[in-house]
Motif scaffolding. Structure first.
Motif, PDB file in Angstrom:
ATOM      1  N   GLY A 106     -20.007  -4.168 -94.436  1.00 13.67           N
ATOM      2  CA  GLY A 106     -20.285  -5.295 -95.318  1.00 13.67           C
ATOM      3  C   GLY A 106     -21.262  -6.274 -94.705  1.00 13.67           C
ATOM      4  N   ILE A 107     -21.112  -6.541 -93.421  1.00 21.61           N
ATOM      5  CA  ILE A 107     -22.036  -7.455 -92.727  1.00 21.61           C
ATOM      6  C   ILE A 107     -23.426  -6.846 -92.661  1.00 21.61           C
ATOM      7  CG2 ILE A 107     -22.556  -8.432 -90.449  1.00 21.61           C
ATOM      8  CD1 ILE A 107     -19.468  -8.834 -90.190  1.00 21.61           C
ATOM      9  N   GLY A 108     -23.513  -5.555 -92.407  1.00 19.58           N
ATOM     10  CA  GLY A 108     -24.813  -4.895 -92.407  1.00 19.58           C
ATOM     11  C   GLY A 108     -25.504  -4.997 -93.752  1.00 19.58           C
ATOM     12  N   ILE A 109     -24.736  -4.823 -94.830  1.00 18.01           N
ATOM     13  CA  ILE A 109     -25.306  -4.923 -96.173  1.00 18.01           C
ATOM     14  C   ILE A 109     -25.836  -6.328 -96.421  1.00 18.01           C
ATOM     15  CG2 ILE A 109     -24.778  -4.849 -98.636  1.00 18.01           C
ATOM     16  CD1 ILE A 109     -22.761  -2.628 -98.026  1.00 18.01           C
ATOM     17  N   GLN A 110     -25.078  -7.345 -96.029  1.00 20.40           N
ATOM     18  CA  GLN A 110     -25.533  -8.719 -96.245  1.00 20.40           C
ATOM     19  C   GLN A 110     -26.826  -8.997 -95.491  1.00 20.40           C
ATOM     20  OE1 GLN A 110     -24.299 -10.397 -98.581  1.00 20.40           O
ATOM     21  NE2 GLN A 110     -22.472  -9.171 -98.911  1.00 20.40           N
ATOM     22  N   ALA A 111     -26.927  -8.468 -94.261  1.00 21.58           N
ATOM     23  CA  ALA A 111     -28.169  -8.655 -93.495  1.00 21.58           C
ATOM     24  C   ALA A 111     -29.345  -7.955 -94.176  1.00 21.58           C
ATOM     25  CB  ALA A 111     -27.993  -8.135 -92.070  1.00 21.58           C
TER      26      ALA A 111
END
Length: 398
Positions: free
Chosen positions: A246-251
């Motif tokens: 999820g954090i990768g997607i937001q970045a």
């Protein structure tokens, strides 16, 4: 004390440049070279002390506002001179492998001996999640929702060992691939990830999934790109694999990280409407022509030629492929750097008549393999990443 000498290949690797650039350094007197006899051809050795001193000076020349942080990893080896390898395998040796093979390599450090089949159960769950989302949801919204919900229903989501993280990847990536289209098929997707993506994005005529599979393989990891670094920091403090993704997607929402291929797609559409004047009028310094050059590679992005060649094979003779070739030729005449993987990916989306956002979704599906590989490594070899700030504000006020 006798001088120590390095081969040209060793010196170029240490400096992150090509051997040709090394010769230029020697001709300008920056480095001392001595000829090596025997073996035929042009061969030289370089004084180690000078090479190390130059490497140290170069490392200090950071651009304003940019700080280099180094993290030990056994996942991906990136050489600025133009080489990329996963777990010791150069990408050139993986071109005939499936994305599932490359993902397994990143997670287990071994290439599978036989065909890889990932479970399809979570694809049905993904279909239900997507059906509940508003029509305004974008591709990253859809993929983030799938990752979040599948994490909620996974009783083992907090297991962080390499086997557990790999298991999450095998279940999560196929489900995320189902979210690539804004109008998902209500039937659960099945088959290889590349085939699911190609099927979900197909307009009228179906196209071979081989270029999609190749793009996924080439994009599966790229060392510590912004999204990977953000994901790895989360993993070092114990974030579960779904949160890491999820954090990768937001970045990936960042324009400069996940949106360049989309910009290439738009640029090609403009060229189709307005002609090559779009390329001729672009300000190279302002970066108005996306998809050329790379902030890490000093010569060329080694991934781009492979995907561009695959697209040429599929679309040879088409008007759109002729236009892509014309853009590349015009950029070369203007002295622009070599095209990068974002150009190739944006060109693929435009050639296949996919929606603009599809290229970003494809990167996320591919890079999830790398995010999880780095997360597993961070758990196995914990090293708390705690950068320090350099305070530049006012001193103590009274």
């Amino acid at each position: 004390m006798a001088c120590e000498w390095m081969t040209a290949a060793e010196a170029a690797d240490r400096l992150g440049v090509t051997v040709r650039t090394l010769y230029a350094y020697a001709s300008r007197g920056v480095l001392t070279a001595r000829p090596v006899r025997g073996g035929g051809g042009r061969r030289s050795e370089y004084e180690r002390a000078q090479v190390e001193a130059l490497a140290a000076r170069t490392a200090k020349r950071e651009r304003a506002g940019q700080v280099e942080i180094r993290v030990e990893t056994a996942v991906t080896d990136l050489k600025p001179a133009g080489a990329l390898a996963f777990r010791g395998y150069p990408i050139e040796d993986l071109l005939d492998r499936s994305f599932e093979d490359v993902a397994e390599l990143l997670w287990t450090a071994e290439l599978p001996d036989g065909p890889v089949f990932w479970p399809s159960a979570n694809r049905r769950e993904a279909t239900r999640v997507l059906a509940a989302l508003p029509s305004a949801a974008g591709v990253l919204d859809r993929m983030c929702a799938v990752a979040s919900v599948l994490g909620m229903v996974d009783p083992a989501r907090h297991e962080l060992g390499p086997d557990a993280v790999a298991g999450v990847g095998r279940r999560l990536i196929p489900a995320m691939a189902s979210a690539i289209s804004a109008h998902p098929d209500p039937r659960p997707a099945s088959g290889p990830v590349a085939a699911v993506l190609a099927d979900r994005l197909a307009r009228e005529d179906s196209l071979p999934s081989a270029p999609v599979d190749l793009a996924l393989c080439l994009l599966a990891d790229h060392e510590l790109a912004a999204s990977t670094f953000a994901s790895r920091i989360a993993a070092t403090v114990g974030a579960d694999p779904y949160a890491v993704v999820g954090i990768g997607i937001q970045a990936m929402r960042a324009v400069d990280h996940g949106g360049t291929a989309r910009d290439v797609h738009r640029m090609l559409r403009r060229v189709a409407e307005e002609g090559l004047s779009v390329v001729a009028s672009a300000d190279r310094r302002a970066g108005e022509l996306p998809g050329f050059g790379h902030p890490v590679y000093t010569d060329c992005d080694p991934r781009a030629p492979h995907l561009l060649a695959a697209l040429e094979r599929v679309h040879a003779g088409s008007d759109r492929q002729d236009l892509v070739r014309s853009v590349l030729e015009s950029a070369t005449r203007r002295g622009l750097p070599a095209p990068n993987i974002d150009f190739a990916l944006g060109a693929m989306a435009w050639l296949h008549r996919w929606p603009e956002e599809s290229s970003t979704g494809l990167v996320v599906v591919a890079r999830t393999a790398g995010w999880l590989a780095h997360a597993a490594e961070a758990c196995e070899r914990p090293s708390r990443l705690r950068p320090r700030a350099v305070y530049i504000g006012p001193r103590r006020r009274r």
